[in-house]
Design an enzyme around this catalytic site. Structure first.
Site, PDB file in Angstrom:
ATOM      1  N   HIS A  12       2.480   8.847  24.676  1.00 34.51           N
ATOM      2  CA  HIS A  12       3.801   9.497  24.560  1.00 34.51           C
ATOM      3  C   HIS A  12       4.940   8.476  24.674  1.00 34.51           C
ATOM      4  O   HIS A  12       5.967   8.735  25.299  1.00 34.51           O
ATOM      5  CB  HIS A  12       3.930  10.621  25.608  1.00 34.51           C
ATOM      6  CG  HIS A  12       3.812  10.176  27.033  1.00 34.51           C
ATOM      7  ND1 HIS A  12       3.181  10.930  27.995  1.00 34.51           N
ATOM      8  CD2 HIS A  12       4.256   9.066  27.666  1.00 34.51           C
ATOM      9  CE1 HIS A  12       3.245  10.298  29.156  1.00 34.51           C
ATOM     10  NE2 HIS A  12       3.908   9.168  28.979  1.00 34.51           N
ATOM     11  N   HIS A  59       8.791  11.834  33.913  1.00 31.37           N
ATOM     12  CA  HIS A  59       9.108  10.466  34.348  1.00 31.37           C
ATOM     13  C   HIS A  59      10.420  10.482  35.117  1.00 31.37           C
ATOM     14  O   HIS A  59      11.400   9.875  34.703  1.00 31.37           O
ATOM     15  CB  HIS A  59       9.195   9.527  33.158  1.00 31.37           C
ATOM     16  CG  HIS A  59       7.949   9.468  32.306  1.00 31.37           C
ATOM     17  ND1 HIS A  59       7.580  10.474  31.443  1.00 31.37           N
ATOM     18  CD2 HIS A  59       6.984   8.520  32.199  1.00 31.37           C
ATOM     19  CE1 HIS A  59       6.438  10.135  30.827  1.00 31.37           C
ATOM     20  NE2 HIS A  59       6.074   8.959  31.273  1.00 31.37           N
ATOM     21  N   HIS A 193      -1.492   0.585  29.697  1.00 34.45           N
ATOM     22  CA  HIS A 193      -0.182  -0.067  29.673  1.00 34.45           C
ATOM     23  C   HIS A 193       0.309  -0.263  31.096  1.00 34.45           C
ATOM     24  O   HIS A 193      -0.052   0.474  32.000  1.00 34.45           O
ATOM     25  CB  HIS A 193       0.847   0.687  28.826  1.00 34.45           C
ATOM     26  CG  HIS A 193       1.251   2.072  29.281  1.00 34.45           C
ATOM     27  ND1 HIS A 193       0.379   3.100  29.472  1.00 34.45           N
ATOM     28  CD2 HIS A 193       2.480   2.601  29.543  1.00 34.45           C
ATOM     29  CE1 HIS A 193       1.034   4.206  29.819  1.00 34.45           C
ATOM     30  NE2 HIS A 193       2.316   3.925  29.882  1.00 34.45           N
ATOM     31  N   GLU A 240      -2.008   7.431  33.557  1.00 37.76           N
ATOM     32  CA  GLU A 240      -1.659   8.618  32.754  1.00 37.76           C
ATOM     33  C   GLU A 240      -2.883   9.210  32.047  1.00 37.76           C
ATOM     34  O   GLU A 240      -2.861  10.378  31.645  1.00 37.76           O
ATOM     35  CB  GLU A 240      -0.582   8.270  31.717  1.00 37.76           C
ATOM     36  CG  GLU A 240       0.784   7.997  32.344  1.00 37.76           C
ATOM     37  CD  GLU A 240       1.867   7.664  31.310  1.00 37.76           C
ATOM     38  OE1 GLU A 240       3.047   7.709  31.688  1.00 37.76           O
ATOM     39  OE2 GLU A 240       1.547   7.334  30.145  1.00 37.76           O
TER      40      GLU A 240
HETATM   41  C1  DHB Z   1       6.183   3.198  27.537  1.00 36.70           C
HETATM   42  C2  DHB Z   1       5.087   4.043  27.646  1.00 36.70           C
HETATM   43  C3  DHB Z   1       5.146   5.193  28.430  1.00 36.70           C
HETATM   44  O1  DHB Z   1       4.102   6.043  28.594  1.00 36.70           O
HETATM   45  C4  DHB Z   1       6.322   5.502  29.107  1.00 36.70           C
HETATM   46  O2  DHB Z   1       6.355   6.652  29.823  1.00 36.70           O
HETATM   47  C5  DHB Z   1       7.430   4.674  29.023  1.00 36.70           C
HETATM   48  C6  DHB Z   1       7.364   3.509  28.237  1.00 36.70           C
HETATM   49  C7  DHB Z   1       6.147   1.977  26.691  1.00 36.70           C
HETATM   50  O3  DHB Z   1       5.093   1.599  26.155  1.00 36.70           O
HETATM   51  O4  DHB Z   1       7.200   1.334  26.503  1.00 36.70           O
HETATM   52 FE    FE Z   2       4.559   7.600  30.267  1.00 38.38          FE
END
Ligand code: DHB
Ligand code: FE
Length: 279
Positions: A12, A59, A193, A240
């Site tokens: 997302h 978030h 990530h 996540e």
């Molecule tokens: C990114 C990914 C996320 O799931 C998020 O909530 C905020 C930023 C990203 O890859 O930049």
């Molecule tokens: Fe996220």
């Protein structure tokens, strides 16, 4: 009775929403990724669900550190896109399904999942980016949406196993609703990530691809994987992925993998898309 026909999981990433909103999807950075989104969109257009239950994490948009529900269920008639610092995304207001949502509240809570019931909730990129991925840029969203938030922002997040069990309870709840709605359950977030700290920028595609394989074939085994494994292998925000487990729990034991895509990177994220049909 209402029926869950499929699950869809996808990352997302907010920059993906911005690329769509600002007409940048054909740019060289984004075009290869959006080519892979087509399979999801085509599947959704054919499936044409009545309701999407979108399991995602807020978030710090709807909830701040003042109040951190582990599992929050949106029962409102509509949910406005949240302002995440650049003004709300110019996407349609998300229409709810209060009747089914209140049925979920009753069924889940009496099934011993202590949901927080939310009457007013702006929805951030965790919810709206998956809707844009699935449905493109319509005037109005083509189905109703029940948002369910899982806390993965503030330690301690619920375990993957607990999220999987929540999915199981969502399945029981939907299947006891006296309607004829065809429902798709979304699990959003991930894949690997990390946005902060020494390992910021980490991605781990081999871990993500193995996660998808096990999630499809042996979800009970994936549900046993502890948080520390996600943190070590998929980075701090890779946690996540527990929301993909909630989606998987809501499906039949055996599923038909209708679509899979993976692309790295999108912004900071190793980006996955998975569509699983119930058998
Ligand atoms: C990114 C990914 C996320 O799931 C998020 O909530 C905020 C930023 C990203 O890859 O930049
Ligand atoms: Fe996220």
């Amino acid at each position: 009775m209402a029926e869950i026909i499929a699950g869809a999981a996808m990352s997302h990433v907010p920059a993906v929403g911005a690329a769509m909103d600002n007409a940048k999807t054909a740019e060289p950075y984004w075009a290869p990724y959006f080519a892979k989104v087509e399979g999801l969109r085509q599947w959704m257009a054919t499936a044409d669900p009545d309701v999407c239950i979108v399991i995602y994490n807020d978030h710090a948009s709807a909830f701040s550190l003042e109040l951190i529900p582990t599992f929050a269920l949106g029962v409102a008639a509509e949910f406005p896109p949240a302002d995440e610092g650049f003004g709300p995304r110019r996407v349609p207001t998300v229409p709810g399904h209060p009747q089914l949502a209140w049925h979920l509240a009753e069924s889940l809570i009496l099934d011993e999942f202590d949901m927080t019931i939310v009457n007013e909730m702006p929805v951030d990129h965790g919810c709206t980016v998956p809707l844009s991925l699935a449905f493109g840029q319509p005037e109005d969203w083509p189905c109703r949406v029940i948002p369910i938030c899982v806390n993965v922002i503030q330690y301690p997040a619920p375990t993957g196993h607990r999220c999987f069990q929540l999915g199981r309870a969502i399945k029981r709840a939907v299947e006891s609703f006296p309607g004829n709605e065809r429902v798709v359950v979304f699990g959003t977030g991930g894949m690997s990530h990390q946005l902060q700290g020494e390992r910021a920028g980490l991605t781990n595609p081999p871990f993500d691809l193995a996660f998808m394989d096990t999630l499809v074939r042996d979800p009970e085994a994936q549900a046993q994987v502890p948080h520390t494994t996600y943190l070590r292998e998929a980075g701090s925000e890779g946690i996540e992925l527990v929301m993909w487990l909630a989606m998987r729990g809501a499906l039949s034991d055996q599923v038909n993998e209708a679509y899979r895509a993976h692309h790295v990177p999108t912004s900071n994220t190793s980006n996955g898309i998975l569509v699983l049909e119930c058998t």
